[in-house]
Design a protein around this motif. Sequence first.
Motif, PDB file in Angstrom:
ATOM      1  N   SER A   9       0.830  -1.214   0.000  1.00  0.00           N
ATOM      2  CA  SER A   9       0.000   0.000   0.000  1.00  0.00           C
ATOM      3  C   SER A   9       0.863   1.261   0.000  1.00  0.00           C
ATOM      4  O   SER A   9       0.347   2.370  -0.097  1.00  0.00           O
ATOM      5  CB  SER A   9      -0.908  -0.004   1.241  1.00  0.00           C
ATOM      6  OG  SER A   9      -0.135  -0.315   2.396  1.00  0.00           O
ATOM      7  N   LEU A  11       4.410   3.673  -1.209  1.00  0.00           N
ATOM      8  CA  LEU A  11       4.897   4.233  -2.479  1.00  0.00           C
ATOM      9  C   LEU A  11       5.617   3.186  -3.328  1.00  0.00           C
ATOM     10  O   LEU A  11       5.251   2.939  -4.482  1.00  0.00           O
ATOM     11  CB  LEU A  11       5.845   5.415  -2.172  1.00  0.00           C
ATOM     12  CG  LEU A  11       6.686   5.933  -3.326  1.00  0.00           C
ATOM     13  CD1 LEU A  11       5.820   6.514  -4.439  1.00  0.00           C
ATOM     14  CD2 LEU A  11       7.666   6.999  -2.826  1.00  0.00           C
ATOM     15  N   LEU A  12       6.658   2.565  -2.772  1.00  0.00           N
ATOM     16  CA  LEU A  12       7.450   1.640  -3.588  1.00  0.00           C
ATOM     17  C   LEU A  12       6.635   0.415  -3.999  1.00  0.00           C
ATOM     18  O   LEU A  12       6.702  -0.021  -5.152  1.00  0.00           O
ATOM     19  CB  LEU A  12       8.727   1.217  -2.829  1.00  0.00           C
ATOM     20  CG  LEU A  12       9.657   0.284  -3.586  1.00  0.00           C
ATOM     21  CD1 LEU A  12      10.114   0.881  -4.919  1.00  0.00           C
ATOM     22  CD2 LEU A  12      10.889  -0.054  -2.734  1.00  0.00           C
ATOM     23  N   ASN A  31      -1.001  -3.300   5.711  1.00  0.00           N
ATOM     24  CA  ASN A  31      -1.270  -3.480   7.131  1.00  0.00           C
ATOM     25  C   ASN A  31      -2.524  -2.694   7.512  1.00  0.00           C
ATOM     26  O   ASN A  31      -3.562  -3.284   7.759  1.00  0.00           O
ATOM     27  CB  ASN A  31      -0.074  -3.039   7.980  1.00  0.00           C
ATOM     28  CG  ASN A  31      -0.335  -3.297   9.445  1.00  0.00           C
ATOM     29  OD1 ASN A  31      -0.912  -4.331   9.791  1.00  0.00           O
ATOM     30  ND2 ASN A  31       0.061  -2.386  10.299  1.00  0.00           N
ATOM     31  N   SER A  32      -2.445  -1.357   7.494  1.00  0.00           N
ATOM     32  CA  SER A  32      -3.619  -0.578   7.911  1.00  0.00           C
ATOM     33  C   SER A  32      -4.336   0.131   6.765  1.00  0.00           C
ATOM     34  O   SER A  32      -5.386   0.716   6.978  1.00  0.00           O
ATOM     35  CB  SER A  32      -3.209   0.442   8.983  1.00  0.00           C
ATOM     36  OG  SER A  32      -2.068   1.135   8.567  1.00  0.00           O
ATOM     37  N   ASN A  33      -3.769   0.109   5.574  1.00  0.00           N
ATOM     38  CA  ASN A  33      -4.405   0.798   4.427  1.00  0.00           C
ATOM     39  C   ASN A  33      -4.706  -0.173   3.294  1.00  0.00           C
ATOM     40  O   ASN A  33      -3.934  -0.253   2.323  1.00  0.00           O
ATOM     41  CB  ASN A  33      -3.490   1.915   3.918  1.00  0.00           C
ATOM     42  CG  ASN A  33      -3.361   3.055   4.903  1.00  0.00           C
ATOM     43  OD1 ASN A  33      -4.329   3.726   5.217  1.00  0.00           O
ATOM     44  ND2 ASN A  33      -2.158   3.247   5.411  1.00  0.00           N
ATOM     45  N   ILE A  43       3.406  -7.355   9.758  1.00  0.00           N
ATOM     46  CA  ILE A  43       4.700  -8.060   9.783  1.00  0.00           C
ATOM     47  C   ILE A  43       5.302  -8.155  11.190  1.00  0.00           C
ATOM     48  O   ILE A  43       6.292  -8.851  11.388  1.00  0.00           O
ATOM     49  CB  ILE A  43       5.728  -7.451   8.803  1.00  0.00           C
ATOM     50  CG1 ILE A  43       6.067  -5.992   9.150  1.00  0.00           C
ATOM     51  CG2 ILE A  43       5.258  -7.591   7.360  1.00  0.00           C
ATOM     52  CD1 ILE A  43       7.346  -5.493   8.488  1.00  0.00           C
ATOM     53  N   THR A  68       8.566   4.279   8.184  1.00  0.00           N
ATOM     54  CA  THR A  68       9.425   5.134   7.353  1.00  0.00           C
ATOM     55  C   THR A  68       9.530   6.574   7.852  1.00  0.00           C
ATOM     56  O   THR A  68      10.301   7.348   7.285  1.00  0.00           O
ATOM     57  CB  THR A  68       8.905   5.164   5.888  1.00  0.00           C
ATOM     58  OG1 THR A  68       7.538   5.566   5.901  1.00  0.00           O
ATOM     59  CG2 THR A  68       9.029   3.820   5.225  1.00  0.00           C
ATOM     60  N   TYR A 130      15.650   5.197  13.243  1.00  0.00           N
ATOM     61  CA  TYR A 130      15.199   4.660  11.948  1.00  0.00           C
ATOM     62  C   TYR A 130      16.356   3.921  11.275  1.00  0.00           C
ATOM     63  O   TYR A 130      16.218   2.758  10.855  1.00  0.00           O
ATOM     64  CB  TYR A 130      14.697   5.793  11.046  1.00  0.00           C
ATOM     65  CG  TYR A 130      14.496   5.379   9.600  1.00  0.00           C
ATOM     66  CD1 TYR A 130      13.394   4.606   9.223  1.00  0.00           C
ATOM     67  CD2 TYR A 130      15.419   5.742   8.607  1.00  0.00           C
ATOM     68  CE1 TYR A 130      13.213   4.212   7.894  1.00  0.00           C
ATOM     69  CE2 TYR A 130      15.245   5.355   7.282  1.00  0.00           C
ATOM     70  CZ  TYR A 130      14.144   4.583   6.927  1.00  0.00           C
ATOM     71  OH  TYR A 130      13.984   4.192   5.623  1.00  0.00           O
ATOM     72  N   LYS A 134      16.582  -0.075  10.625  1.00  0.00           N
ATOM     73  CA  LYS A 134      16.647  -0.600   9.251  1.00  0.00           C
ATOM     74  C   LYS A 134      17.896  -1.473   9.094  1.00  0.00           C
ATOM     75  O   LYS A 134      17.856  -2.514   8.435  1.00  0.00           O
ATOM     76  CB  LYS A 134      16.683   0.546   8.234  1.00  0.00           C
ATOM     77  CG  LYS A 134      15.377   1.269   8.021  1.00  0.00           C
ATOM     78  CD  LYS A 134      14.285   0.428   7.372  1.00  0.00           C
ATOM     79  CE  LYS A 134      14.577   0.034   5.948  1.00  0.00           C
ATOM     80  NZ  LYS A 134      13.456  -0.722   5.332  1.00  0.00           N
TER      81      LYS A 134
HETATM   82  N1  LIG Z   1      10.687   6.964   1.581  1.00  0.00           N
HETATM   83  C1  LIG Z   1      11.987   7.177   1.491  1.00  0.00           C
HETATM   84  O1  LIG Z   1      12.459   8.286   1.232  1.00  0.00           O
HETATM   85  C2  LIG Z   1      12.944   6.019   1.694  1.00  0.00           C
HETATM   86  C3  LIG Z   1      14.325   6.271   1.693  1.00  0.00           C
HETATM   87  C4  LIG Z   1      15.194   5.186   1.880  1.00  0.00           C
HETATM   88  C5  LIG Z   1      14.668   3.914   2.086  1.00  0.00           C
HETATM   89  N2  LIG Z   1      13.324   3.720   2.103  1.00  0.00           N
HETATM   90  C6  LIG Z   1      12.809   2.371   2.330  1.00  0.00           C
HETATM   91  O2  LIG Z   1      12.048   2.027   1.195  1.00  0.00           O
HETATM   92  C7  LIG Z   1      10.975   1.169   1.577  1.00  0.00           C
HETATM   93  C8  LIG Z   1       9.666   1.658   0.963  1.00  0.00           C
HETATM   94  O3  LIG Z   1       9.396   2.955   1.451  1.00  0.00           O
HETATM   95  P1  LIG Z   1       8.062   3.735   1.034  1.00  0.00           P
HETATM   96  O4  LIG Z   1       8.372   5.191   1.081  1.00  0.00           O
HETATM   97  O5  LIG Z   1       7.487   3.119  -0.186  1.00  0.00           O
HETATM   98  O6  LIG Z   1       7.130   3.400   2.280  1.00  0.00           O
HETATM   99  P2  LIG Z   1       5.712   4.033   2.645  1.00  0.00           P
HETATM  100  O7  LIG Z   1       5.062   4.635   1.447  1.00  0.00           O
HETATM  101  O8  LIG Z   1       5.913   4.905   3.861  1.00  0.00           O
HETATM  102  O9  LIG Z   1       4.873   2.761   3.068  1.00  0.00           O
HETATM  103  C9  LIG Z   1       5.213   2.002   4.180  1.00  0.00           C
HETATM  104  C10 LIG Z   1       4.535   0.671   4.011  1.00  0.00           C
HETATM  105  O10 LIG Z   1       4.880  -0.148   5.134  1.00  0.00           O
HETATM  106  C11 LIG Z   1       3.684  -0.807   5.538  1.00  0.00           C
HETATM  107  N3  LIG Z   1       3.765  -1.172   6.949  1.00  0.00           N
HETATM  108  C12 LIG Z   1       4.069  -0.381   8.003  1.00  0.00           C
HETATM  109  N4  LIG Z   1       3.972  -1.082   9.140  1.00  0.00           N
HETATM  110  C13 LIG Z   1       3.602  -2.342   8.803  1.00  0.00           C
HETATM  111  C14 LIG Z   1       3.332  -3.528   9.543  1.00  0.00           C
HETATM  112  N5  LIG Z   1       3.418  -3.569  10.872  1.00  0.00           N
HETATM  113  N6  LIG Z   1       2.987  -4.645   8.839  1.00  0.00           N
HETATM  114  C15 LIG Z   1       2.891  -4.625   7.489  1.00  0.00           C
HETATM  115  N7  LIG Z   1       3.118  -3.527   6.745  1.00  0.00           N
HETATM  116  C16 LIG Z   1       3.478  -2.399   7.402  1.00  0.00           C
HETATM  117  C17 LIG Z   1       2.587   0.200   5.286  1.00  0.00           C
HETATM  118  O11 LIG Z   1       1.350  -0.477   5.228  1.00  0.00           O
HETATM  119  P3  LIG Z   1      -0.047   0.274   5.587  1.00  0.00           P
HETATM  120  O12 LIG Z   1       0.056   1.647   4.990  1.00  0.00           O
HETATM  121  O13 LIG Z   1      -1.086  -0.590   4.930  1.00  0.00           O
HETATM  122  O14 LIG Z   1      -0.157   0.295   7.070  1.00  0.00           O
HETATM  123  C18 LIG Z   1       3.023   0.747   3.934  1.00  0.00           C
HETATM  124  O15 LIG Z   1       2.576  -0.074   2.874  1.00  0.00           O
HETATM  125  C19 LIG Z   1      11.005   1.116   3.092  1.00  0.00           C
HETATM  126  O16 LIG Z   1      11.607  -0.084   3.489  1.00  0.00           O
HETATM  127  C20 LIG Z   1      11.872   2.290   3.492  1.00  0.00           C
HETATM  128  O17 LIG Z   1      12.553   2.052   4.707  1.00  0.00           O
HETATM  129  C21 LIG Z   1      12.453   4.732   1.916  1.00  0.00           C
END
Ligand SMILES: NC(=O)c1ccc[n+]([C@@H]2O[C@H](COP(=O)([O-])OP(=O)(O)OC[C@H]3O[C@@H](n4cnc5c(N)ncnc54)[C@H](OP(=O)(O)O)[C@@H]3O)[C@@H](O)[C@H]2O)c1
Length: 286
Positions: A9, A11-12, A31-33, A43, A68, A130, A134
């Motif tokens: 749910s 971005l990636l 998870n919640s969306n 998870i 995140t 964070y 990670k």
């Molecule tokens: N965003 C950045 O700038 C950035 C930079 C470097 C690395 N990263 C890494 O890239 C990856 C993707 O990031 P993103 O920006 O696409 O993330 P995001 O849009 O913030 O989404 C986070 C996701 O994690 C899920 N999640 C959170 N808690 C959970 C749980 N307890 N069980 C299952 N799912 C859970 C959320 O699900 P729900 O919404 O359904 O709850 C959501 O789908 C992450 O691993 C992040 O650490 C991100």
Amino acid sequence: MKYFITGGSGLLGQRLATVAREEDELTLVHNSNPGDDTVKCDITNEKEVHDCVIRENPDVIVHCAAMTNVDLCEDEKEKAYSINGDGTGFLAKSAEEVGAKIIYVSTDFVFDGNRGYYKEDEPVNPLGIYAKSKYDGEVQLQKYSSNWAVARVSVLYGWHERLNFTTWVINELRQKHEINIVVDQINSPTLADNAGEAIFEIARQDKCGVFHTAGNDAINRFDFTRKIADAFDLDESLINPITSESFVQKAPRPRDSSLNVNKVEKELGMKMETCTESLNRMADSE
Ligand SMILES: NC(=O)c1ccc[n+]([C@@H]2O[C@H](COP(=O)([O-])OP(=O)(O)OC[C@H]3O[C@@H](n4cnc5c(N)ncnc54)[C@H](OP(=O)(O)O)[C@@H]3O)[C@@H](O)[C@H]2O)c1
């Protein structure tokens, strides 16, 4: 190939679905969306992870889910370790049980940023909660899986219903709001679509180890923001340069956590885009 995508749910996860091949079979996990056709799995619940992975029986788990919000992790330390560290361990154990490969999406923040332009084999030194949680995920991944890869990204962006840095900048500038952006934090901003393409290549070519699947620049946030304005034809004069000293953030930020992407380009035989290329691609797809 059958993929189980956590963070389905987010971005990636959502962008992965847009760059998948027609023959790929995807299970997107929330998870919640909940979204159309997503499967629920928290998870942090080991049994739920186990049951869900056994039921779906994927060839590859792409693990994008994470806590995140970098500053919130400082206030909610246990939750950060539970999601980013232990959740990754549970997925790695379940992947091993079904004989699946697991690709864990990690971050440039595993580095302290004192040097910049980091290669995959350079020593890490995560600064805040964070970053540490990670990195704990990277450690647990390698502890429980025998067929793993780490895909590190940096300042992810792309079209998604929730705002990310780039879509926030576009919104603000379109509303003619002035914005203050730091000049002294350097990263490798990564279009989620391009990271997704690299992640699918890791899976298809069955590669193991650490990969920097990031944007092909080392650029400070202010200059990146100017490039966003340029690509979307917005008013650059609304962007004010500031320093980190005058913009207090709860979690420590690395000064220069830019990533060297040569290994990905060489070993996967693909191109990681510069932010100019990626922003133009994003503008073309609006
Ligand atoms: N965003 C950045 O700038 C950035 C930079 C470097 C690395 N990263 C890494 O890239 C990856 C993707 O990031 P993103 O920006 O696409 O993330 P995001 O849009 O913030 O989404 C986070 C996701 O994690 C899920 N999640 C959170 N808690 C959970 C749980 N307890 N069980 C299952 N799912 C859970 C959320 O699900 P729900 O919404 O359904 O709850 C959501 O789908 C992450 O691993 C992040 O650490 C991100």
